[in-house]
Design a protein around this motif. Structure first.
Motif, PDB file in Angstrom:
ATOM      1  N   LEU A   1       0.806  -1.280  -0.335  1.00  0.00           N
ATOM      2  CA  LEU A   1       0.051  -0.010  -0.233  1.00  0.00           C
ATOM      3  C   LEU A   1       0.898   1.241  -0.028  1.00  0.00           C
ATOM      4  N   VAL A   2       1.937   1.358   0.781  1.00  0.00           N
ATOM      5  CA  VAL A   2       2.864   2.394   0.996  1.00  0.00           C
ATOM      6  C   VAL A   2       3.735   2.552  -0.506  1.00  0.00           C
ATOM      7  N   GLU A   3       4.099   1.458  -1.006  1.00  0.00           N
ATOM      8  CA  GLU A   3       5.246   1.407  -1.993  1.00  0.00           C
ATOM      9  C   GLU A   3       5.098   2.625  -3.192  1.00  0.00           C
ATOM     10  N   VAL A   4       3.705   2.348  -3.721  1.00  0.00           N
ATOM     11  CA  VAL A   4       3.625   3.162  -5.138  1.00  0.00           C
ATOM     12  C   VAL A   4       3.603   4.668  -4.559  1.00  0.00           C
ATOM     13  N   PRO A   5       2.729   5.234  -3.944  1.00  0.00           N
ATOM     14  CA  PRO A   5       2.716   6.803  -3.760  1.00  0.00           C
ATOM     15  C   PRO A   5       4.203   7.197  -3.167  1.00  0.00           C
ATOM     16  N   VAL A   6       4.317   6.484  -1.984  1.00  0.00           N
ATOM     17  CA  VAL A   6       5.810   6.901  -1.663  1.00  0.00           C
ATOM     18  C   VAL A   6       6.863   7.201  -2.722  1.00  0.00           C
ATOM     19  N   MET A   7       7.052   6.245  -3.499  1.00  0.00           N
ATOM     20  CA  MET A   7       8.215   6.069  -4.259  1.00  0.00           C
ATOM     21  C   MET A   7       7.864   7.081  -5.625  1.00  0.00           C
ATOM     22  N   LEU A   8       6.713   7.574  -5.800  1.00  0.00           N
ATOM     23  CA  LEU A   8       6.373   8.545  -6.930  1.00  0.00           C
ATOM     24  C   LEU A   8       6.699  10.003  -6.387  1.00  0.00           C
ATOM     25  N   SER A   9       6.596  10.104  -4.811  1.00  0.00           N
ATOM     26  CA  SER A   9       7.109  11.345  -4.274  1.00  0.00           C
ATOM     27  C   SER A   9       8.519  11.568  -4.342  1.00  0.00           C
TER      28      SER A   9
END
Length: 360
Positions: free
Chosen positions: A339-347
């Motif tokens: 759940l955390v991976e995608v939005p955090v890596m985009l940031s």
């Protein structure tokens, strides 16, 4: 008379990246898979139990559908990786050395320390001793598996050097064969009261890493030799929708297996997310900062920071399910990592793009 524009020629802005439809809405697909998976887990609990109990080999504890889907996802990725690129490691070693330092000497150990601090102390009154150990184990498994697939997307979004990114990923994959299991066992035994079943962990490495990696690299060598580069490129393109479908199916199964945990322990999900977020931003900042200190070019520094922060969450979830069961706290912790991976890596990608002038 020299004009101002002649003294200071305009700096070209990076062009907007042309992402595929799947990559552009990656966060949305994760949310959709979560909704579908949780719905299936709630509406068809008995059927999900049957799927969950299918084993690769009797008593191996390795879920057969997850294993097949991981093969379908990893095999095409391994086709793209030319392990002969490792011969170029010595040409520009600073970026590689920093990436390896963060990935293998900092990341899993910092995650173990952060998880131990939060789950054994700060969050202990809310979760209890037993779940604290499970959540620590899941976070460690997550951090010990460096990202392979999505790194190429993150590198593309930050104008990374694709050839150098390939070298970094290839070297990480080789090291994962020998370092993943001992690091997981060492840190889980040290940071929690859980024990690691070594035989099951060994089977997990064989099934989830060795088999698809070996088959993919062997296929690359043989098919290029027999059919040529042009045919091989067509062969890789054929597998792209297969990879995407396998990834989405894995996410649906993961959320279906964890439906009761996610809906019944939503507060725990938020508690687990906090140390994972801290760990991701800490390691990406450390890698990016070291790249700047050692004067590594931006197109190597940005992918290096992203490799140092992201996780091979499919492998982590499969390993946690194999070791401690699909309804375990360890499996839930790895799912929170999804759940955390995608939005955090985009940031992190956005931050790198906005600070590229630091490396001029």
């Amino acid at each position: 008379m020299t004009t101002q524009s002649a003294k200071h020629p305009p700096v070209d802005k990076p062009q907007a990246k042309q992402m595929s439809f799947f990559e552009r809405y990656l966060s949305l697909w994760v949310v959709c898979c979560m909704g579908i998976g949780i719905s299936l887990g709630k509406l068809f609990p008995q059927e999900i139990v049957v799927v969950r109990e299918l084993e690769f080999i009797p008593h191996s504890q390795i879920n057969l559908p997850i294993a097949i889907l991981i093969w379908l996802m990893i095999y095409p990725m391994m086709l793209k990786i030319d392990f002969t690129s490792l011969l170029n490691v010595g040409k520009r070693p600073r970026g590689i050395l920093i990436t390896l330092f963060v990935n293998w000497l900092v990341k899993p150990f910092s995650m173990a320390l952060i998880a131990w601090l939060f789950f054994k102390h700060l969050w202990l009154p809310f979760i209890g001793e037993e779940l604290a150990d499970q959540y620590i184990a899941g976070c460690i498994i997550l951090a010990a598996a460096p990202c392979t697939a999505m790194v190429f997307v993150w590198s593309y979004l930050t104008d990374g050097d694709p050839a150098y990114t390939l070298v970094q990923v290839s070297l990480n994959d080789v090291l994962m064969l020998v370092l993943f299991a001992p690091i997981v066992a060492l840190l889980i035994n040290g940071a929690s009261s859980l024990t690691v079943p070594y035989d099951v962990l060994f089977y997990s490495v064989i099934v989830f890493i060795v088999i698809p990696l070996s088959f993919g690299s062997l296929s690359r060598v043989l098919l290029i030799k027999l059919k040529g580069e042009a045919w091989f490129e067509q062969y890789i393109r054929f597998f792209h929708p297969v990879t995407v479908t396998a990834l989405l199916a894995i996410l649906v199964l993961i959320f279906a297996f964890q439906a009761d945990n996610i809906t019944g322990k939503f507060f725990h999900v938020m508690l687990i997310a906090i140390p994972i977020l801290i760990q991701v931003y800490f390691n990406s900042s450390l890698a990016y900062g070291l790249m700047r200190v050692f004067k590594v070019p931006y197109n190597i520094a940005a992918p290096g920071a992203l490799i140092g922060a992201s996780n091979f969450f499919e492998l982590a979830v499969a390993t946690a399910i194999t070791l401690y069961g699909p309804e375990s706290g360890a499996a839930l912790a790895t799912v929170v990592g999804v759940l955390v991976e995608v939005p955090v890596m985009l940031s992190v990608c956005t931050f790198c793009n906005r600070t590229r002038h630091w490396f001029n």
